[in-house]
Design an enzyme around this catalytic site. Structure first.
Site, PDB file in Angstrom:
ATOM      1  N   GLN A 195       0.834  -1.215   0.000  1.00 22.49           N
ATOM      2  CA  GLN A 195       0.000   0.000   0.000  1.00 22.49           C
ATOM      3  C   GLN A 195       0.865   1.261   0.000  1.00 22.49           C
ATOM      4  O   GLN A 195       0.483   2.291  -0.562  1.00 22.49           O
ATOM      5  CB  GLN A 195      -0.904   0.027   1.247  1.00 22.49           C
ATOM      6  CG  GLN A 195      -2.062  -0.943   1.220  1.00 22.49           C
ATOM      7  CD  GLN A 195      -1.724  -2.273   1.872  1.00 22.49           C
ATOM      8  OE1 GLN A 195      -0.554  -2.673   1.901  1.00 22.49           O
ATOM      9  NE2 GLN A 195      -2.709  -2.980   2.368  1.00 22.49           N
ATOM     10  N   ASP A 236      -7.249   0.634  12.148  1.00 22.65           N
ATOM     11  CA  ASP A 236      -8.410  -0.135  11.691  1.00 22.65           C
ATOM     12  C   ASP A 236      -9.392  -0.399  12.819  1.00 22.65           C
ATOM     13  O   ASP A 236     -10.580  -0.588  12.583  1.00 22.65           O
ATOM     14  CB  ASP A 236      -7.974  -1.458  11.062  1.00 22.65           C
ATOM     15  CG  ASP A 236      -7.487  -1.198   9.653  1.00 22.65           C
ATOM     16  OD1 ASP A 236      -6.340  -0.719   9.515  1.00 22.65           O
ATOM     17  OD2 ASP A 236      -8.263  -1.410   8.714  1.00 22.65           O
ATOM     18  N   ASN A 246      -3.645  -1.943  13.393  1.00 21.21           N
ATOM     19  CA  ASN A 246      -3.386  -1.274  12.101  1.00 21.21           C
ATOM     20  C   ASN A 246      -2.542  -2.226  11.262  1.00 21.21           C
ATOM     21  O   ASN A 246      -2.145  -3.315  11.713  1.00 21.21           O
ATOM     22  CB  ASN A 246      -2.694   0.075  12.327  1.00 21.21           C
ATOM     23  CG  ASN A 246      -2.650   0.913  11.051  1.00 21.21           C
ATOM     24  OD1 ASN A 246      -3.671   1.085  10.389  1.00 21.21           O
ATOM     25  ND2 ASN A 246      -1.480   1.394  10.674  1.00 21.21           N
TER      26      ASN A 246
HETATM   27  O1  MRU Z   1      -5.542  -3.808   4.416  1.00 28.03           O
HETATM   28  P1  MRU Z   1      -5.830  -2.351   4.263  1.00 28.03           P
HETATM   29  O2  MRU Z   1      -5.111  -1.716   3.128  1.00 28.03           O
HETATM   30  O3  MRU Z   1      -7.329  -2.083   4.232  1.00 28.03           O
HETATM   31  O4  MRU Z   1      -5.282  -1.701   5.597  1.00 28.03           O
HETATM   32  C1  MRU Z   1      -5.396  -0.318   5.774  1.00 28.03           C
HETATM   33  C2  MRU Z   1      -4.723   0.186   6.992  1.00 28.03           C
HETATM   34  O5  MRU Z   1      -4.176  -0.555   7.777  1.00 28.03           O
HETATM   35  C3  MRU Z   1      -4.825   1.646   7.264  1.00 28.03           C
HETATM   36  O6  MRU Z   1      -3.707   2.092   7.971  1.00 28.03           O
HETATM   37  C4  MRU Z   1      -6.078   1.944   8.091  1.00 28.03           C
HETATM   38  O7  MRU Z   1      -7.218   1.365   7.514  1.00 28.03           O
HETATM   39  C5  MRU Z   1      -6.311   3.398   8.251  1.00 28.03           C
HETATM   40  S1  MRU Z   1      -6.815   4.110   6.729  1.00 28.03           S
HETATM   41  C6  MRU Z   1      -7.244   5.677   6.966  1.00 28.03           C
END
Ligand code: MRU
Length: 344
Positions: A195, A236, A246
């Site tokens: 990401q 999260d 997170n």
């Molecule tokens: O697996 P993902 O890409 O959905 O994980 C996202 C994260 O861990 C972010 O840091 C979290 O959702 C905060 S987004 C504002």
């Protein structure tokens, strides 16, 4: 402003984050099932964006029930709720948004079925707009904590792509750069899904914010230089005691930050706080497919049958968090009492 989710003419258009940064393609959803699938497959990802997508998915489910002459009520939409809620387990924003949709439907009980569906769309749009507002407020609060002259380090993608716009941690970073408070951004690539490399680098590049992409293993040596003032991440799910789930690798950064005397900031709206969850041990951690670790950009890099452990998130204990920034206030050293106070 970049928006990864656009609802128009009874369809939810979702920017495909699997194809970024090299291709900009959109997936069109017109059923709740389609929305559950784009959440599960990470076409859309990031806790707040998942919540917003779930809310629009509930609207699509309600429309289908209306068209089929069914019962537009929480009971009539129970299977829609359950399918959407199960799409990804860790980001609490999904269940939070769906519960808010159910509560609105309950309040609209006296309305016609058409009126109830219209009210649900209104609620989904409100969830979307309020997330942007919360992010703008958190950005202001976060920037105020940053003294000029140093860089920051971030993990995963927490920008406009992950939210209703602006972003959480990346929103703070965006505005801190505009205010002249940071030198540059160190971006963890964020294995296995990348990401950071694919999405955060893309967002920063679009706004000409200076950054250096690093492999996750480089974070310790970057923090050891003394050039980084803050590690800034999203969340999260924040438990009632401040423990925070997170993206996998966040906990290691918190340990490193404490060791090197670098501040550790979590930026998350109240929708990410789960007061029913007593502490981090109670947070369900999503396990992702082994292929994500065995491969890179679709190419196998490990033995084809290498046994894999692939938790998508980890939990940072509250005592390693220096500050939790929400739209309702900033908590220094968050704890149970502080988190409860955010809801008073
Ligand atoms: O697996 P993902 O890409 O959905 O994980 C996202 C994260 O861990 C972010 O840091 C979290 O959702 C905060 S987004 C504002």
């Amino acid at each position: 402003m970049l928006k990864p989710l656009i609802y128009k003419e009874n369809n939810l258009h979702v920017l495909d984050q699997r194809a970024l940064p090299h291709q900009e393609t959109w997936v069109c959803c017109n059923r709740a099932t389609d929305v559950a699938k784009v959440i599960r497959d990470m076409v859309v990802r990031g806790a707040p964006a998942i919540g917003i997508a779930g809310a629009y998915g509930y609207v699509l489910g309600a429309r289908a029930v209306l068209t089929g002459g069914g019962d537009v009520s929480p009971a009539g939409l129970d299977s829609v709720y359950r399918e959407l809620a199960a799409a990804r387990p860790t980001a609490v924003n999904l269940v939070w948004a769906l519960d808010r949709m159910v509560a609105r439907l309950e309040r609209e009980a006296a309305n016609s079925a058409e009126g109830r569906v219209a009210a649900l769309l209104d609620e989904a749009r409100a969830i979307d707009a309020e997330d942007l507002e919360a992010n703008l407020r958190m950005s202001q609060a976060g920037v105020a904590l940053i003294s000029p002259g140093k860089s920051v380090l971030t993990h995963c993608n927490t920008g406009a792509l992950a939210t209703g716009g602006q972003g959480t941690a990346l929103g703070v970073i965006r505005d801190a750069w505009a205010a002249g408070r940071i030198e540059q951004v160190f971006v963890d690539e964020t294995r296995p899904w990348l990401q950071g490399a694919r999405l955060t680098a893309w967002e920063l590049q679009q706004e000409s914010i200076p950054y250096r992409l690093i492999c996750d293993g480089a974070a310790a040596s970057v923090l050891a230089t003394g050039d980084v003032g803050w590690v800034i991440v999203g969340a999260d799910r924040v438990a009632a005691n401040g423990d925070t789930a997170n993206k996998i690798g966040t906990y290691s950064l918190a340990v490193l930050a404490r060791h090197h005397g670098v501040g550790f900031m979590v930026v998350a709206p109240r929708a990410t706080i789960d007061r029913s969850c007593p502490d981090g041990a109670a947070i369900e951690i999503e396990q992702r497919p082994a292929e994500e670790v065995r491969s890179l950009a679709g190419r196998l890099i490990a033995p084809v049958d290498a046994p894999v452990h692939n938790p998508s998130f980890d939990v940072t204990p509250a005592e390693l968090i220096d500050v939790l920034v929400t739209e309702k206030g900033v908590l220094h050293r968050p704890d149970r009492a502080g988190v409860a106070g955010l809801f008073r």
